[in-house]
Design a protein around this motif. Structure first.
Motif, PDB file in Angstrom:
ATOM      1  N   GLY A  47       0.809  -1.210   0.000  1.00 26.27           N
ATOM      2  CA  GLY A  47       0.000   0.000   0.000  1.00 26.27           C
ATOM      3  C   GLY A  47       0.842   1.259   0.000  1.00 26.27           C
ATOM      4  N   THR A  48       1.935   1.239   0.743  1.00 32.04           N
ATOM      5  CA  THR A  48       2.847   2.384   0.784  1.00 32.04           C
ATOM      6  C   THR A  48       3.482   2.628  -0.578  1.00 32.04           C
ATOM      7  OG1 THR A  48       3.342   1.984   3.122  1.00 32.04           O
ATOM      8  CG2 THR A  48       4.909   3.344   1.883  1.00 32.04           C
ATOM      9  N   LEU A  49       3.881   1.547  -1.239  1.00 25.28           N
ATOM     10  CA  LEU A  49       4.511   1.671  -2.554  1.00 25.28           C
ATOM     11  C   LEU A  49       3.522   2.226  -3.581  1.00 25.28           C
ATOM     12  CD1 LEU A  49       6.556  -1.669  -2.727  1.00 25.28           C
ATOM     13  CD2 LEU A  49       7.356   0.602  -2.100  1.00 25.28           C
ATOM     14  N   VAL A  50       2.286   1.722  -3.537  1.00 29.56           N
ATOM     15  CA  VAL A  50       1.263   2.216  -4.463  1.00 29.56           C
ATOM     16  C   VAL A  50       0.973   3.695  -4.199  1.00 29.56           C
ATOM     17  CG1 VAL A  50      -1.165   2.025  -5.131  1.00 29.56           C
ATOM     18  CG2 VAL A  50       0.202  -0.046  -4.801  1.00 29.56           C
ATOM     19  N   ALA A  51       0.945   4.085  -2.924  1.00 29.23           N
ATOM     20  CA  ALA A  51       0.713   5.487  -2.573  1.00 29.23           C
ATOM     21  C   ALA A  51       1.842   6.374  -3.085  1.00 29.23           C
ATOM     22  CB  ALA A  51       0.569   5.628  -1.058  1.00 29.23           C
ATOM     23  N   LEU A  52       3.073   5.886  -2.983  1.00 27.36           N
ATOM     24  CA  LEU A  52       4.223   6.633  -3.504  1.00 27.36           C
ATOM     25  C   LEU A  52       4.104   6.836  -5.005  1.00 27.36           C
ATOM     26  CD1 LEU A  52       7.366   5.198  -1.641  1.00 27.36           C
ATOM     27  CD2 LEU A  52       6.618   7.577  -1.690  1.00 27.36           C
ATOM     28  N   LEU A  53       3.766   5.761  -5.710  1.00 29.43           N
ATOM     29  CA  LEU A  53       3.604   5.859  -7.162  1.00 29.43           C
ATOM     30  C   LEU A  53       2.463   6.800  -7.524  1.00 29.43           C
ATOM     31  CD1 LEU A  53       4.073   2.146  -8.298  1.00 29.43           C
ATOM     32  CD2 LEU A  53       5.599   4.057  -8.765  1.00 29.43           C
ATOM     33  N   ALA A  54       1.366   6.732  -6.780  1.00 28.07           N
ATOM     34  CA  ALA A  54       0.216   7.592  -7.053  1.00 28.07           C
ATOM     35  C   ALA A  54       0.571   9.061  -6.863  1.00 28.07           C
ATOM     36  CB  ALA A  54      -0.951   7.209  -6.145  1.00 28.07           C
ATOM     37  N   ALA A  55       1.269   9.374  -5.768  1.00 28.91           N
ATOM     38  CA  ALA A  55       1.671  10.757  -5.510  1.00 28.91           C
ATOM     39  C   ALA A  55       2.629  11.251  -6.590  1.00 28.91           C
ATOM     40  CB  ALA A  55       2.326  10.858  -4.130  1.00 28.91           C
ATOM     41  N   GLY A  56       3.563  10.391  -6.978  1.00 30.06           N
ATOM     42  CA  GLY A  56       4.499  10.753  -8.040  1.00 30.06           C
ATOM     43  C   GLY A  56       3.794  10.986  -9.361  1.00 30.06           C
ATOM     44  N   ALA A  57       2.775  10.169  -9.646  1.00 32.56           N
ATOM     45  CA  ALA A  57       2.023  10.316 -10.896  1.00 32.56           C
ATOM     46  C   ALA A  57       1.269  11.635 -10.939  1.00 32.56           C
ATOM     47  CB  ALA A  57       1.052   9.147 -11.053  1.00 32.56           C
ATOM     48  N   LEU A  58       0.584  11.971  -9.854  1.00 38.19           N
ATOM     49  CA  LEU A  58      -0.177  13.217  -9.807  1.00 38.19           C
ATOM     50  C   LEU A  58       0.732  14.426  -9.970  1.00 38.19           C
ATOM     51  CD1 LEU A  58      -2.592  12.344  -6.847  1.00 38.19           C
ATOM     52  CD2 LEU A  58      -3.200  12.510  -9.263  1.00 38.19           C
ATOM     53  N   LEU A  59       1.881  14.389  -9.285  1.00 40.28           N
ATOM     54  CA  LEU A  59       2.804  15.519  -9.359  1.00 40.28           C
ATOM     55  C   LEU A  59       3.461  15.627 -10.723  1.00 40.28           C
ATOM     56  CD1 LEU A  59       4.181  17.868  -7.959  1.00 40.28           C
ATOM     57  CD2 LEU A  59       5.884  16.279  -7.044  1.00 40.28           C
ATOM     58  N   SER A  60       3.853  14.500 -11.304  1.00 40.55           N
ATOM     59  CA  SER A  60       4.519  14.534 -12.607  1.00 40.55           C
ATOM     60  C   SER A  60       3.569  15.029 -13.690  1.00 40.55           C
ATOM     61  CB  SER A  60       5.062  13.147 -12.975  1.00 40.55           C
ATOM     62  OG  SER A  60       4.015  12.216 -13.161  1.00 40.55           O
ATOM     63  N   GLY A  61       2.290  14.629 -13.619  1.00 42.92           N
ATOM     64  CA  GLY A  61       1.313  15.125 -14.582  1.00 42.92           C
ATOM     65  C   GLY A  61       1.104  16.617 -14.453  1.00 42.92           C
ATOM     66  N   PHE A  62       1.019  17.089 -13.218  1.00 45.91           N
ATOM     67  CA  PHE A  62       0.841  18.522 -12.975  1.00 45.91           C
ATOM     68  C   PHE A  62       2.024  19.319 -13.519  1.00 45.91           C
ATOM     69  CE2 PHE A  62       1.387  22.247 -10.184  1.00 45.91           C
ATOM     70  CZ  PHE A  62       0.170  22.881 -10.421  1.00 45.91           C
ATOM     71  N   LEU A  63       3.235  18.849 -13.240  1.00 46.59           N
ATOM     72  CA  LEU A  63       4.440  19.549 -13.707  1.00 46.59           C
ATOM     73  C   LEU A  63       4.555  19.492 -15.230  1.00 46.59           C
ATOM     74  CD1 LEU A  63       7.058  18.428 -11.028  1.00 46.59           C
ATOM     75  CD2 LEU A  63       5.943  20.652 -11.240  1.00 46.59           C
ATOM     76  N   ALA A  64       4.089  18.394 -15.826  1.00 43.26           N
ATOM     77  CA  ALA A  64       4.129  18.276 -17.285  1.00 43.26           C
ATOM     78  C   ALA A  64       3.316  19.390 -17.932  1.00 43.26           C
ATOM     79  CB  ALA A  64       3.597  16.915 -17.727  1.00 43.26           C
ATOM     80  N   GLY A  65       2.166  19.677 -17.355  1.00 44.96           N
ATOM     81  CA  GLY A  65       1.340  20.741 -17.900  1.00 44.96           C
ATOM     82  C   GLY A  65       1.832  22.127 -17.536  1.00 44.96           C
ATOM     83  N   LEU A  66       2.307  22.299 -16.309  1.00 45.31           N
ATOM     84  CA  LEU A  66       2.679  23.620 -15.818  1.00 45.31           C
ATOM     85  C   LEU A  66       3.995  24.121 -16.380  1.00 45.31           C
ATOM     86  CD1 LEU A  66       1.845  25.923 -13.940  1.00 45.31           C
ATOM     87  CD2 LEU A  66       3.149  24.809 -12.139  1.00 45.31           C
ATOM     88  N   LEU A  67       5.011  23.258 -16.404  1.00 46.25           N
ATOM     89  CA  LEU A  67       6.340  23.687 -16.829  1.00 46.25           C
ATOM     90  C   LEU A  67       6.757  23.106 -18.173  1.00 46.25           C
ATOM     91  CD1 LEU A  67       8.364  23.496 -13.488  1.00 46.25           C
ATOM     92  CD2 LEU A  67       7.524  25.536 -14.658  1.00 46.25           C
ATOM     93  N   GLY A  68       5.889  22.284 -18.774  1.00 47.30           N
ATOM     94  CA  GLY A  68       6.258  21.692 -20.051  1.00 47.30           C
ATOM     95  C   GLY A  68       7.283  20.591 -19.907  1.00 47.30           C
TER      96      GLY A  68
END
Length: 271
Positions: free
Chosen positions: A7-28
């Motif tokens: 569960g901890t590993l999945v949560a880490l991946l989920a948090a990383g996914a949300l942040l990476s998607g946000f940064l992809a849009g915000l900073l290109g």
């Protein structure tokens, strides 16, 4: 099986996914600077062979950048902010650099790749903290030779790190007088040019290697992508929308500090 650890590993991946998607849009950017260290930590906890960890983290990150960059590019093109002329000129050089960089990354020992990632993350972190550089190299982008060299370098370094090249391209374009908004929008297209060909050496280079975790295609983890892709996509549009409404200085500082932290983490691990 320790379900709490899973569960901890999945949560880490989920948090990383949300942040990476946000940064992809915000900073290109492709978000690889976030997903690579997260994936590396997850692979370490799963006790994946040390010789494969960094290659899998980088290869999987590049695979994730494909859908996030395409979505980010479409969002920015809808606003007419993308330099399509530059992207057309780079349609060969950036992918060529990405393939060369990916091939080199698969040949390097994992610890050397970690050291390279840490060094580039350190430089990029400092660059983000500085913000807009107080000087320019020219009033417009260089000629064909200069653009060709820049495209090769951006493609190669990005593939080695598993990133979309946004920070590198943003620096390049703003140093030659282009606005940050245009640089960010164009960087989404650069991410596509890097990730699509750049992931191929990781698919091929890890094929048949021993010690790979289940559900891997070479050095690309399909299991991780099954979590990362659906969670990262919704935040891309949010990031792209904010990119055209808010100043990015605070985020640049936060992202710069994150990169420095990642760099230090890898440096300590190498000791």
């Amino acid at each position: 099986m320790d379900w709490a650890e899973v569960g901890t590993l999945v949560a880490l991946l989920a948090a990383g996914a949300l942040l990476s998607g946000f940064l992809a849009g915000l900073l290109g950017i492709g978000g690889g600077a976030v997903t690579v260290p997260v994936l590396y930590q997850v692979l370490t906890v799963l006790d994946v062979a040390p010789d494969n960890r960094m290659q899998i983290a980088v290869g999987t990150s590049l695979a994730l950048i494909i859908p996030t960059s395409i979505r980010s590019l479409r969002a920015h093109m809808a606003r007419g902010a993308v330099d399509t002329v530059l992207l057309k000129q780079w349609i060969v050089t950036v992918p060529l650099g990405a393939v060369l960089g990916g091939a080199v990354a698969n040949l390097l020992p994992s610890e050397v790749l970690e050291a390279i990632f840490a060094a580039i993350a350190l430089v990029l972190g400092v660059r983000m903290l500085i913000g807009r550089l107080p000087f320019m190299l020219g009033s417009d982008l260089p000629g064909r030779v200069g653009r060709t060299v820049a495209g090769l370098v951006i493609g190669a370094l990005s593939a080695i790190m598993g990133i979309g090249g946004g920070v590198l391209n943003n620096t390049f374009m703003t140093l030659y007088g282009r606005s940050m908004h245009q640089a960010v929008a164009t960087s989404a297209g650069v991410g596509v040019l890097i990730a699509v060909p750049g992931v191929v050496p990781f698919l091929v280079g890890g094929w048949g290697h021993s010690g790979l975790p289940p559900f891997n295609l070479g050095n690309v983890s399909l299991a991780a992508l099954a979590i990362l892709i659906p969670l990262s996509m919704p935040t891309v549009r949010l990031g792209a929308t904010l990119a055209h409404r808010l100043t990015k200085r605070q985020l640049e500082v936060g992202f710069g500090l994150f990169l420095l932290t990642v760099s230090i983490r890898f440096m300590i691990g190498a000791l």
